[in-house]
Scaffold this motif. Structure first.
Motif, PDB file in Angstrom:
ATOM      1  N   CYS A  93      22.546  55.537  -4.864  1.00  0.00           N
ATOM      2  CA  CYS A  93      22.133  55.080  -4.438  1.00  0.00           C
ATOM      3  C   CYS A  93      22.758  55.631  -3.167  1.00  0.00           C
ATOM      4  O   CYS A  93      22.809  56.541  -2.466  1.00  0.00           O
ATOM      5  CB  CYS A  93      23.506  53.639  -3.888  1.00  0.00           C
ATOM      6  SG  CYS A  93      23.689  53.060  -5.403  1.00  0.00           S
ATOM      7  N   ILE A 106      18.379  51.608  -4.523  1.00  0.00           N
ATOM      8  CA  ILE A 106      19.345  52.170  -5.941  1.00  0.00           C
ATOM      9  C   ILE A 106      18.313  51.900  -6.899  1.00  0.00           C
ATOM     10  O   ILE A 106      17.472  51.590  -7.234  1.00  0.00           O
ATOM     11  CB  ILE A 106      19.978  50.771  -5.878  1.00  0.00           C
ATOM     12  CG1 ILE A 106      20.420  49.868  -4.761  1.00  0.00           C
ATOM     13  CG2 ILE A 106      20.599  50.623  -7.658  1.00  0.00           C
ATOM     14  CD1 ILE A 106      21.238  48.468  -4.070  1.00  0.00           C
ATOM     15  N   ALA A 133      25.877  49.008  -7.370  1.00  0.00           N
ATOM     16  CA  ALA A 133      25.007  49.250  -7.154  1.00  0.00           C
ATOM     17  C   ALA A 133      24.697  47.543  -6.162  1.00  0.00           C
ATOM     18  O   ALA A 133      24.392  47.886  -5.349  1.00  0.00           O
ATOM     19  CB  ALA A 133      24.230  49.084  -8.431  1.00  0.00           C
ATOM     20  N   ALA A 136      26.300  49.246  -2.548  1.00  0.00           N
ATOM     21  CA  ALA A 136      25.417  49.380  -1.653  1.00  0.00           C
ATOM     22  C   ALA A 136      24.580  48.070  -1.225  1.00  0.00           C
ATOM     23  O   ALA A 136      24.106  48.028  -0.394  1.00  0.00           O
ATOM     24  CB  ALA A 136      24.246  49.819  -2.603  1.00  0.00           C
ATOM     25  N   MET A 149      14.712  48.843  -5.104  1.00  0.00           N
ATOM     26  CA  MET A 149      15.484  49.322  -6.617  1.00  0.00           C
ATOM     27  C   MET A 149      14.311  49.896  -7.272  1.00  0.00           C
ATOM     28  O   MET A 149      13.077  49.505  -7.164  1.00  0.00           O
ATOM     29  CB  MET A 149      16.309  48.352  -7.528  1.00  0.00           C
ATOM     30  CG  MET A 149      17.234  47.444  -6.430  1.00  0.00           C
ATOM     31  SD  MET A 149      17.714  45.754  -6.865  1.00  0.00           S
ATOM     32  CE  MET A 149      15.963  44.903  -5.548  1.00  0.00           C
TER      33      MET A 149
END
Length: 313
Positions: A93, A106, A133, A136, A149
């Motif tokens: 992250c 991420i 994740a 974050a 992502m």
């Protein structure tokens, strides 16, 4: 040394001939070979089977999450740990900037070389990775920072320890929480999107796939073992599962296909990284034109449409 797949052998031979011609300073031969290479690349890569695309998605030279992060982010700051157990190295992250846009990235990281692969657990996250994740993502939502992502995993880690720490709950929690985020979110499958391990960071306002990435509920190897108990059926399984970006776009399971270079991201990494960065920035601008309520409604409609089918009878 670059790795070549079986169907890339002709390309490998031409590239080796180009190197020889360049060492001899034979510019005429280089020009002829460059044109020959261009034709061979087009012939090879415009007629790939689903199984060959699977091989490309797993190619050892393909850029991983950290390659995209290092290539795109400035002022990058890594975020560690889930604040409960440990820092899972299979998920990274980073907070930073892509261009002028502040972003939280991420990503699932597979690792290169034996030592790094073990360090990253071959890109298979444990529950603490998914909880990191989510931590974050919640941090980004608090300050309305868009989230990118990067999906690249054969699947969530199936070990005893992961099950003891409630792997299924961690994935389910991410599905629920990511669906509820109000900040703009973009998820991109950059390589192999395997099962719930990929799904856990795939719920977003926009879901895209790189041209040669794959996304499936089970690996073709697992599918062939379950259905036929025959490892030689892997290619048949890959075709039946419809795991490629084009297939999933046709089924409306992903929003967009990012056109990485025709020869593949493993050969032209910088161009692939640039293409992903441009897609993300364009997507964020598009999402910013909508109110949070509009984005939320659109995401809800997209999720509720999953699993639709038509009867051709």
């Amino acid at each position: 040394m670059a790795a070549y797949l079986e169907f890339e052998e002709k390309i490998k031979k031409i590239e080796e001939d180009i190197i020889v011609a360049k060492t001899k300073a034979d510019e005429h031969a280089v020009e002829i070979l460059d044109k020959k290479l261009e034709k061979e690349v087009e012939k090879t890569f415009k007629n790939l089977s689903d199984y060959q695309k699977l091989q490309l998605a797993r190619h050892p030279d393909r850029p991983y999450s950290l390659d995209y992060i290092n290539g795109l982010l400035t002022d990058a700051y890594e975020i560690h740990g889930d604040r409960h157990f440990v820092d899972d190295k299979a998920i990274v992250c980073y907070l930073g900037y892509i261009g002028e846009q502040k972003v939280m990235v991420i990503g699932e990281q597979k690792g290169r070389g034996t030592k790094d692969k073990l360090h990253r657990n071959f890109g298979m996250p444990s529950p603490e990775g998914y909880r990191k994740a989510l931590r974050a993502a919640k941090m980004a939502e608090k300050f309305q920072i868009p989230i990118l992502m990067l999906v690249d995993t054969p699947g969530a880690y199936p070990g005893i320890g992961a099950e003891e720490r409630n792997q299924s709950e961690a994935i389910a929690r991410n599905l629920f929480e990511f669906a509820d985020l109000t900040t703009p979110t973009v998820s991109v499958v950059i390589g192999e999107g395997g099962s719930g391990g990929a799904l856990a960071i795939s719920v977003a306002d926009k879901l895209a796939m790189m041209r040669y990435s794959v996304y499936a509920v089970i690996s073709p190897e697992g599918c062939s073992a379950i259905l036929w108990n025959d490892p030689s059926k892997v290619e048949t399984a890959a075709n039946a599962l419809r795991i490629t970006a084009e297939n999933l776009k046709e089924l409306n399971l992903v929003d967009d296909v990012i056109n990485e270079p025709l020869i593949g991201a493993h050969r032209q990494k910088e161009e692939a990284i640039k293409a992903l960065g441009e897609y993300f920035l364009a997507s964020v601008e598009e999402l910013k034109q909508m109110t949070p309520a509009q984005r939320y409604q659109k995401k809800y409609e997209k999720i509720m449409a999953l699993g639709s089918f038509q009867d051709d009878n």
